[in-house]
Each structure stands twice: as structure tokens, then as C-alpha cells.
Design an enzyme around this catalytic site. Structure first.
Site, short mmCIF file in Angstrom:
data_model
loop_
_atom_site.label_atom_id
_atom_site.label_comp_id
_atom_site.label_asym_id
_atom_site.label_seq_id
_atom_site.Cartn_x
_atom_site.Cartn_y
_atom_site.Cartn_z
N ASP A 8 0.86 -1.17 0.00
CA ASP A 8 0.00 0.00 0.00
C ASP A 8 0.91 1.24 0.00
OD1 ASP A 8 -2.35 1.64 0.54
OD2 ASP A 8 -1.59 1.77 2.60
N ASP A 10 -0.17 5.28 0.88
CA ASP A 10 -0.39 6.25 1.96
C ASP A 10 -0.54 5.54 3.31
OD1 ASP A 10 -0.67 8.84 0.38
OD2 ASP A 10 -2.09 7.53 -0.63
N THR A 42 -2.71 0.04 -4.15
CA THR A 42 -3.19 1.28 -3.54
C THR A 42 -4.62 1.60 -3.94
OG1 THR A 42 -2.76 3.67 -3.45
CG2 THR A 42 -2.15 2.55 -5.48
N LYS A 191 -7.84 -5.69 -3.27
CA LYS A 191 -6.40 -5.75 -3.55
C LYS A 191 -5.92 -7.20 -3.52
CE LYS A 191 -5.12 -1.22 -1.58
NZ LYS A 191 -4.20 -0.56 -0.63
#
Length: 265
Positions: A8, A10, A42, A191
Site C-alpha cells: 500500500d 499512503d 493502492t 487488492k
């Protein structure tokens, strides 16, 4: 030994000011030189991430919009799953009744927003939003619809999470990417499933993957990968959802890069 590293951005790989730190760049380049595959995983838009990949300078797959889009090293889309028109129109019709909610749409190569928000420009170097009309929203090519509030009130967004799930829970995957960003994707999108597709294309399996994340939108990926690492700064909901997953440090300390050097390289 893990052949695929997925992370990921952020709250995980990027610093708190949403940048790739020099040490992290160096480690990811070493990873590439060692023959490992790195994957961006992400909620961000693929155009946004493509700029970051160029800055990093290694051929990396991109899982974006929480798995609704997957692009290979050449930038070609190899997977795409849109939110249905019914869900897009439904959640926007519900959300537009709340003046505190900001409504965002990722449509094909665009980021659309229902009202101006100058603060958001800090998150993105070159990629920015266009305005759209909530009375006439687009319904084609929608990777995700997501919602924020200026006051970042998580509890108020949780109320909307419950409303959306009650109305569309069987037709949408509804998850928080950060405590202040509620996201709506197609029910078949995550994801984790995108990572599985990338691994399969490379002749590998999820057992060959190690993944890092901090949000509820990372939960499937962290539970499906051979090893899933949770950031120490992750929301308590994430830690409760993944009680058996190892917890590491924070993005501020470049915990992902340090973990990779110690345990993968």
C-alpha cells in the site's frame, strides 16, 4: 523466499507527507536488482501511481483503485472491474443529501469531485480533480466512488458505511482506505484478488507474496498473501480484523524498507 512484494502507499510505503523517501527508493531498487517483483497496491488512481513509478525507476505492476484496475510494467491495463451503474447512481443519490460529504469518482483516466477542495492537491504532484454535477453523474468506466469530510469525522463516515452496506452490500465492496476516506468498489474487487491475478500471470501463487498495508481496504490482501504485515499506525479496526498478522513500525520510520532489508533481501 518471497518473490513478490506488494505494498500500500499512503500510511504504509510513503512518508506522512505522501512522498517516496530516498532510503525506500534505494531498497526497492535493490529488491528489483535481486530479481524480486514489486507491486504498488493502492486506492490511488493509476495515473497518479504511474508518476510515482516513473520516479522510482523500476518496472512495477500497479494495483490501483483498491484492485479495480491492474496495469503491467508497460502501463497496459490487464484487469478492469467497474462499479455498476446501479451502485454508482444509488450511492450518489444517497450521499448528495449530506452537505458535509464530498463525493469523488475515479472514472477511466479522470478524478471527479462534486465540489472544490484545495487541500486535496497536497496529496498529488501532477494528478488533480475535475468537477462533476451530482444531478448528472457519469456511470461508465467507474473504478470507484469514495467519500470524505473536511472534519475527517470517522464516526459520521461509519454511519454512511452502514447505510451503503444496507442498500448495496451484496453488489459492492465498501471499505475505508483511511479512517477519513470511505470507498465503494464492485463486489468482486479487492487488492487481494488483484494480487492473486498478478501472481498467476507471473506463474506464481499468493504463497510467494509478502504484502504491507494499514487500511481496511488492505485486509483481503494482508490475509490472502503468504505473509501480510500490518503497520503499527494502522487503525485499530485493521488490527482487530487481522489478529494473527505481524505488526511493524510506521511509515514515518520507513518500516517497510527496513523490514525488507532485514527479512527479504
Amino acid at each position: 523466499m518471497y518473490k513478490i512484494v506488494a505494498s500500500d502507499l499512503d500510511g504504509t510505503l510513503l512518508t506522512p507527507d505522501h512522498k517516496l523517501a530516498p532510503y525506500t527508493k534505494e531498497v526497492l531498487n535493490r529488491l528489483h536488482q535481486a530479481g524480486r517483483h514489486f507491486i504498488f497496491a493502492t486506492g490511488r488512481h493509476h495515473i497518479d501511481v504511474a508518476g510515482m513509478r516513473e520516479e522510482l525507476g523500476i518496472p512495477a505492476y500497479m494495483i490501483t483503485s483498491n484492485g479495480a484496475r491492474v496495469h503491467n510494467c508497460k502501463g497496459e491495463a490487464i484487469f478492469k472491474q467497474d462499479v455498476t451503474a446501479e451502485v454508482v447512481l444509488g450511492v450518489i443519490a444517497m450521499a448528495k443529501t449530506d452537505p458535509e460529504l464530498k463525493i469523488h469518482i475515479y472514472q477511466n483516466d479522470q478524478w471527479l469531485l462534486n465540489t472544490e477542495d484545495e487541500k486535496l492537491r497536497d496529496f498529488h504532484e501532477t494528478f488533480t480533480y475535475q468537477l462533476f454535477d451530482v444531478e448528472n453523474p457519469p456511470v461508465d468506466g467507474i473504478a470507484k466512488v469514495f467519500f470524505t469530510r473536511d472534519d475527517q469525522d470517522h464516526d459520521k463516515l461509519v454511519e454512511w458505511e452502514e447505510k451503503f452496506n444496507a442498500a448495496f452490500g451484496d453488489k459492492a465492496n465498501i471499505a475505508f482506505s483511511t479512517p477519513w476516506c470511505l470507498e465503494v468498489m464492485d463486489a468482486n474487487v479487492s487488492k487481494g484478488h488483484a494480487l492473486e491475478a498478478v501472481a498467476k500471470e507471473k506463474g506464481l501463487t499468493l504463497a510467494d507474496c509478502i504484502a504491507f498495508g494499514d487500511g481496511m481496504n488492505d485486509a483481503e490482501m494482508l490475509s490472502m498473501a503468504g505473509k501480510g504485515l500490518v503497520m503499527g499506525t494502522a487503525h485499530e479496526k485493521v488490527k482487530r480484523a487481522l489478529p494473527n498478522n505481524e505488526v511493524i513500525g510506521s511509515c514515518e520510520d520507513e518500516a517497510v524498507a527496513h523490514y525488507l532489508v532485514k527479512n527479504v533481501l
